[in-house]
Design an enzyme around this catalytic site. Structure first.
Site, PDB file in Angstrom:
ATOM      1  N   SER A 139     -49.020   9.542  22.647  1.00 53.44           N
ATOM      2  CA  SER A 139     -49.779   9.449  23.899  1.00 53.44           C
ATOM      3  C   SER A 139     -49.188   8.352  24.761  1.00 53.44           C
ATOM      4  CB  SER A 139     -51.251   9.127  23.598  1.00 53.44           C
ATOM      5  OG  SER A 139     -51.940   8.731  24.763  1.00 53.44           O
ATOM      6  N   TYR A 153     -56.930   3.685  18.882  1.00 54.09           N
ATOM      7  CA  TYR A 153     -56.172   4.837  19.392  1.00 54.09           C
ATOM      8  C   TYR A 153     -54.816   4.390  19.934  1.00 54.09           C
ATOM      9  CZ  TYR A 153     -55.195   9.062  22.139  1.00 54.09           C
ATOM     10  OH  TYR A 153     -54.612  10.193  22.672  1.00 54.09           O
TER      11      TYR A 153
END
Length: 253
Positions: A139, A153
Site C-alpha cells: 500500500s 497497517y
C-alpha cells in the site's frame, strides 16, 4: 501485447473481491489457470464462476490465510489441481487500521506472516520447475507516513515491501522474481472506501482532494500493473515496489 501468461499456473490469495479479484481476472484473461481463496464463500464462489467463463482452469477454496495450516492446505490443493504454481500473488489484508494491539496482531498474521508462510511453501515448488514470479500487494501507506492512527497497517505494509526486496535478491539465482505494488486509495462496491463514502463523506472528500489526479483508483487499474509484473514480459524486473496511486503518496501530508 502478449504477456506470455497462457498456460501459467497462478495463485491469488485474497481474491474474492476488489483488487485480488481483479488481478485473478486479469491473469485469467491472459490464459492463465487460476487458484483463488478467500474467507467469504459466497463472494469466492461468484469470483470462481466469473473466472470459469473465461475458459480457464479454476481452483477455488475457502481459506483463512492467518491460519498457517489452512493456508498450507489451500496451497497444496491449488498445486495439485493446477499441476504446479508459476505465479503467487499475496493480496490478503486484515485492513486493521486501528491503533490498538489487536490491529497489530491481525495485520501481522494476515498481511505479513501469511505472505511469509505462502512464499516459504511455494518458492521451493517454483525452483523445482525453473523459476516463477511472486507479487506482494502492499500500500502507499507503506511508502509514506500520514497523520492517521493506522500504525500497524502502515508498518506492516512497509515490511511487505522490504520483504519483497530481500526475497528478490535471495531468489534471483533460482529464476524467481519477487516484486511489490503499492496501491493508493481504491474504490469498489462493498469496499473500504465505498463504505467511507456512505458513512463519512467528509473524510472521503478530503482523501480524494489529496490525490493529484482528483479521483480514487479502480481494482482494474491496479490489476493491469500487477498482471504485467507477474508476466514473463517483466522478466528483468525484480526487487521493485511500484506505486499505482495517481500520485497520491507524493502528495501525502
Amino acid at each position: 501485447m502478449d504477456l506470455g501468461l497462457t498456460g501459467k499456473r497462478c495463485v491469488v490469495l485474497g481474491a474474492s473481491r476488489g483488487i485480488g479479484r481483479a488481478i485473478a481476472q486479469g491473469l485469467a484473461a491472459e490464459g492463465a489457470s487460476i487458484g483463488i481463496c478467500g474467507r467469504d464463500t459466497e463472494s469466492l464462489g461468484q469470483a470462481a464462476e466469473e473466472l470459469r467463463k473465461l475458459g480457464v482452469m479454476v481452483h477455488a477454496e475457502p481459506c483463512d490465510v492467518a491460519d498457517a495450516g489452512s493456508l498450507a492446505a489451500f496451497l497444496d490443493g491449488a498445486r495439485a489441481a493446477l499441476g504446479g504454481v508459476d505465479v503467487l500473488v499475496h493480496n490478503a489484508s486484515a485492513l486493521a487500521v486501528g491503533p490498538d494491539l489487536s490491529s497489530w496482531e491481525a495485520s501481522l498474521r494476515v498481511d505479513l506472516m501469511a505472505a511469509v508462510h505462502a512464499c516459504e511453501r511455494v518458492i521451493p515448488w517454483m525452483a523445482e520447475t525453473g523459476g516463477g514470479s511472486v507479487l506482494l500487494v502492499s500500500s502507499v501507506s507503506g511508502l509514506e507516513a500520514s497523520p492517521s492512527s493506522d500504525f500497524a497497517y502502515t508498518t506492516v505494509k512497509a515490511a511487505l515491501i522490504a520483504y519483497a526486496k530481500k526475497l528478490a535478491i535471495a531468489q534471483a539465482e533460482r529464476g524467481i522474481r519477487v516484486n511489490a505494488i503499492a496501491p493508493g486509495s481504491v474504490e469498489f462496491p462493498g469496499g473500504f472506501w465505498a463504505n467511507v463514502k456512505s458513512h463519512d463523506p467528509a473524510l472521503y472528500g478530503r482523501v480524494v482532494g489529496e490525490i493529484p489526479t482528483g479521483r480514487m483508483g479502480t481494482p482494474e487499474e491496479i490489476a493491469d500493473v500487477a498482471v504485467f509484473l507477474c508476466s514473463p514480459r517483466a522478466g528483468w524486473v525484480t526487487g521493485e515496489c511500484v506505486a499505482v496511486d495517481g500520485g497520491q503518496h507524493k502528495a501525502m501530508r
